[in-house]
Motif scaffolding. Sequence first.
Motif, PDB file in Angstrom:
ATOM      1  N   ILE A   1       0.833  -1.210   0.000  1.00 30.96           N
ATOM      2  CA  ILE A   1       0.000   0.000   0.000  1.00 30.96           C
ATOM      3  C   ILE A   1       0.868   1.261   0.000  1.00 30.96           C
ATOM      4  O   ILE A   1       0.544   2.262  -0.645  1.00 30.96           O
ATOM      5  CB  ILE A   1      -0.945  -0.004   1.226  1.00 30.96           C
ATOM      6  CG1 ILE A   1      -1.948  -1.150   1.105  1.00 30.96           C
ATOM      7  CG2 ILE A   1      -1.669   1.330   1.358  1.00 30.96           C
ATOM      8  CD1 ILE A   1      -2.845  -1.309   2.318  1.00 30.96           C
ATOM      9  N   GLY A   2       1.969   1.210   0.729  1.00 28.43           N
ATOM     10  CA  GLY A   2       2.823   2.391   0.840  1.00 28.43           C
ATOM     11  C   GLY A   2       3.767   2.596  -0.324  1.00 28.43           C
ATOM     12  O   GLY A   2       4.411   3.649  -0.419  1.00 28.43           O
ATOM     13  N   LEU A   3       3.859   1.627  -1.239  1.00 31.33           N
ATOM     14  CA  LEU A   3       4.811   1.714  -2.358  1.00 31.33           C
ATOM     15  C   LEU A   3       4.590   2.951  -3.232  1.00 31.33           C
ATOM     16  O   LEU A   3       5.562   3.632  -3.567  1.00 31.33           O
ATOM     17  CB  LEU A   3       4.754   0.434  -3.188  1.00 31.33           C
ATOM     18  CG  LEU A   3       5.801   0.323  -4.306  1.00 31.33           C
ATOM     19  CD1 LEU A   3       7.211   0.375  -3.735  1.00 31.33           C
ATOM     20  CD2 LEU A   3       5.596  -0.968  -5.102  1.00 31.33           C
ATOM     21  N   PRO A   4       3.336   3.275  -3.641  1.00 33.44           N
ATOM     22  CA  PRO A   4       3.149   4.482  -4.472  1.00 33.44           C
ATOM     23  C   PRO A   4       3.624   5.764  -3.779  1.00 33.44           C
ATOM     24  O   PRO A   4       4.235   6.623  -4.419  1.00 33.44           O
ATOM     25  CB  PRO A   4       1.632   4.506  -4.715  1.00 33.44           C
ATOM     26  CG  PRO A   4       1.193   3.101  -4.527  1.00 33.44           C
ATOM     27  CD  PRO A   4       2.074   2.541  -3.460  1.00 33.44           C
ATOM     28  N   LEU A   5       3.347   5.872  -2.463  1.00 33.06           N
ATOM     29  CA  LEU A   5       3.786   7.054  -1.728  1.00 33.06           C
ATOM     30  C   LEU A   5       5.305   7.087  -1.609  1.00 33.06           C
ATOM     31  O   LEU A   5       5.923   8.160  -1.650  1.00 33.06           O
ATOM     32  CB  LEU A   5       3.142   7.080  -0.341  1.00 33.06           C
ATOM     33  CG  LEU A   5       3.345   8.357   0.483  1.00 33.06           C
ATOM     34  CD1 LEU A   5       2.890   9.581  -0.285  1.00 33.06           C
ATOM     35  CD2 LEU A   5       2.594   8.264   1.811  1.00 33.06           C
ATOM     36  N   LEU A   6       5.923   5.895  -1.466  1.00 31.09           N
ATOM     37  CA  LEU A   6       7.386   5.809  -1.449  1.00 31.09           C
ATOM     38  C   LEU A   6       7.961   6.338  -2.759  1.00 31.09           C
ATOM     39  O   LEU A   6       8.897   7.139  -2.761  1.00 31.09           O
ATOM     40  CB  LEU A   6       7.838   4.365  -1.234  1.00 31.09           C
ATOM     41  CG  LEU A   6       9.309   4.085  -1.580  1.00 31.09           C
ATOM     42  CD1 LEU A   6      10.239   4.749  -0.566  1.00 31.09           C
ATOM     43  CD2 LEU A   6       9.593   2.599  -1.663  1.00 31.09           C
ATOM     44  N   VAL A   7       7.405   5.879  -3.888  1.00 32.22           N
ATOM     45  CA  VAL A   7       7.903   6.296  -5.203  1.00 32.22           C
ATOM     46  C   VAL A   7       7.785   7.812  -5.352  1.00 32.22           C
ATOM     47  O   VAL A   7       8.718   8.482  -5.826  1.00 32.22           O
ATOM     48  CB  VAL A   7       7.122   5.579  -6.328  1.00 32.22           C
ATOM     49  CG1 VAL A   7       7.514   6.137  -7.691  1.00 32.22           C
ATOM     50  CG2 VAL A   7       7.382   4.075  -6.270  1.00 32.22           C
ATOM     51  N   TYR A   8       6.642   8.363  -4.921  1.00 34.47           N
ATOM     52  CA  TYR A   8       6.439   9.811  -5.024  1.00 34.47           C
ATOM     53  C   TYR A   8       7.434  10.565  -4.138  1.00 34.47           C
ATOM     54  O   TYR A   8       8.121  11.493  -4.592  1.00 34.47           O
ATOM     55  CB  TYR A   8       5.009  10.155  -4.616  1.00 34.47           C
ATOM     56  CG  TYR A   8       4.761  11.637  -4.504  1.00 34.47           C
ATOM     57  CD1 TYR A   8       4.678  12.434  -5.636  1.00 34.47           C
ATOM     58  CD2 TYR A   8       4.627  12.237  -3.245  1.00 34.47           C
ATOM     59  CE1 TYR A   8       4.454  13.801  -5.529  1.00 34.47           C
ATOM     60  CE2 TYR A   8       4.402  13.599  -3.123  1.00 34.47           C
ATOM     61  CZ  TYR A   8       4.311  14.384  -4.268  1.00 34.47           C
ATOM     62  OH  TYR A   8       4.104  15.725  -4.149  1.00 34.47           O
ATOM     63  N   GLY A   9       7.518  10.181  -2.847  1.00 33.50           N
ATOM     64  CA  GLY A   9       8.421  10.856  -1.920  1.00 33.50           C
ATOM     65  C   GLY A   9       9.876  10.726  -2.343  1.00 33.50           C
ATOM     66  O   GLY A   9      10.665  11.672  -2.212  1.00 33.50           O
ATOM     67  N   TYR A  10      10.226   9.558  -2.868  1.00 30.71           N
ATOM     68  CA  TYR A  10      11.605   9.313  -3.328  1.00 30.71           C
ATOM     69  C   TYR A  10      11.916  10.184  -4.537  1.00 30.71           C
ATOM     70  O   TYR A  10      12.983  10.802  -4.618  1.00 30.71           O
ATOM     71  CB  TYR A  10      11.745   7.833  -3.676  1.00 30.71           C
ATOM     72  CG  TYR A  10      13.156   7.399  -4.018  1.00 30.71           C
ATOM     73  CD1 TYR A  10      14.031   6.967  -3.024  1.00 30.71           C
ATOM     74  CD2 TYR A  10      13.609   7.414  -5.330  1.00 30.71           C
ATOM     75  CE1 TYR A  10      15.320   6.564  -3.331  1.00 30.71           C
ATOM     76  CE2 TYR A  10      14.897   7.014  -5.657  1.00 30.71           C
ATOM     77  CZ  TYR A  10      15.745   6.595  -4.651  1.00 30.71           C
ATOM     78  OH  TYR A  10      17.013   6.204  -4.977  1.00 30.71           O
TER      79      TYR A  10
END
Length: 400
Positions: free
Chosen positions: A268-277
């Motif tokens: 679930i957190g992967l999309p937010l990780l990609v954005y924040g990264y």
Amino acid sequence: FMDPILLAVHLNRSLYFLARGESFKSKLASIFFSWLHMIPIYRPEISPDEIHKNKQVFQRCFDHLSKGKAIMIFPEGVSETVRRLRHIKTGAARIALGAEQQNNFELGVKIIPIGINYSNPHFFMSDVFVSIGTAIDLKEYYAQYTSDSKAAVRRLTHEIEFKLGKLLVGVKEQSVDQLIKDIERLYRNKLREKLAPGHKAEQDFYISRKIAKAVSYYKNARPDETNKFENSIRHYFQTLEQLNISDIEFRKPGQYVQPRWPMIYFVIGLPLLVYGYTVNILPYKIAETLSRRIIVRKDFIGSMKLAFGMFIFLLFYILEISLFTYFTNWILGLVFIISLYPSGLFAVKFINQWHRYKAHLNFLKLKRNNQNTVHQLQSLRDELLTELEKGRQMYLQRNS
């Protein structure tokens, strides 16, 4: 660099700072640093040709104190990220007593000792515990300073050193610092259970102080047993590092009882990780690269990263916000502004959590394929904890 910022932000008054005189060589730097309330001080071993300027510097400090202003002084005179108090210089005592002498000891100047204790000064988002001691009143030095100013300065310097020593962890011998850190990793959580409820950073500070004192005691009283224990605990942690697993797997074996729940978090957190990264990685890498390219002492690395990070992230954020708002609209631009920093923090937390979970998977794999190694590590850990508990009881009995 970080110490004065840390205190200036949290202390509710305007501060002036004594800083290295060699940093004021250029006219631009001198103007900028003066604007930041920094006062140059010259050390004979660094700037022997400019040491005469200290007379004016001292008078400037006297004038500030006579107006009720506060001056921050780092009386050790050196910057090293070690957990011990270095030799205290006499400058702080001379400035405080000199200001009082010029005002007939009616200023009411007080010296506030402050200890700053970092869990790791080079790592982002690591802990820091600031302990503020009781004030030193200079009125009791009036008679002695009038008759023998040098003796009064020495006595006040000794008092400053004594009070500062109470506010720091205080690892007297660097040769045992790694042993103390290993004991902290293994034993600190158990010791927390014996303390009254409180803030973790404060608890860890007092625990680390007690561990440092106990290790110093045993190093002198029982050197052979201490060396043997040091080899055993180092072997335990080195084995964990080689296997890429954490001590928490033995301390809290049921932390990941159902591995599917962490995996759901990661998915679930992967999309937010990609954005924040994506929106934070470029300024992060540039700041990291610059801090590595510029050769400084090890104890300045954390300060360099902070300095570069502050300016580079600010510039990149302004650029990213401008471009994003230009190609979209101001409403989406506002959402983008609000999301930048939190998404970066989430990315850091996500990556840290992944490394912890990966270590847990390594532990499960080891447990499945090599049960004997797991049993040996568990036995060694239990033996180490037994030795630590026995040593703690003995130390308390002998020092009660």
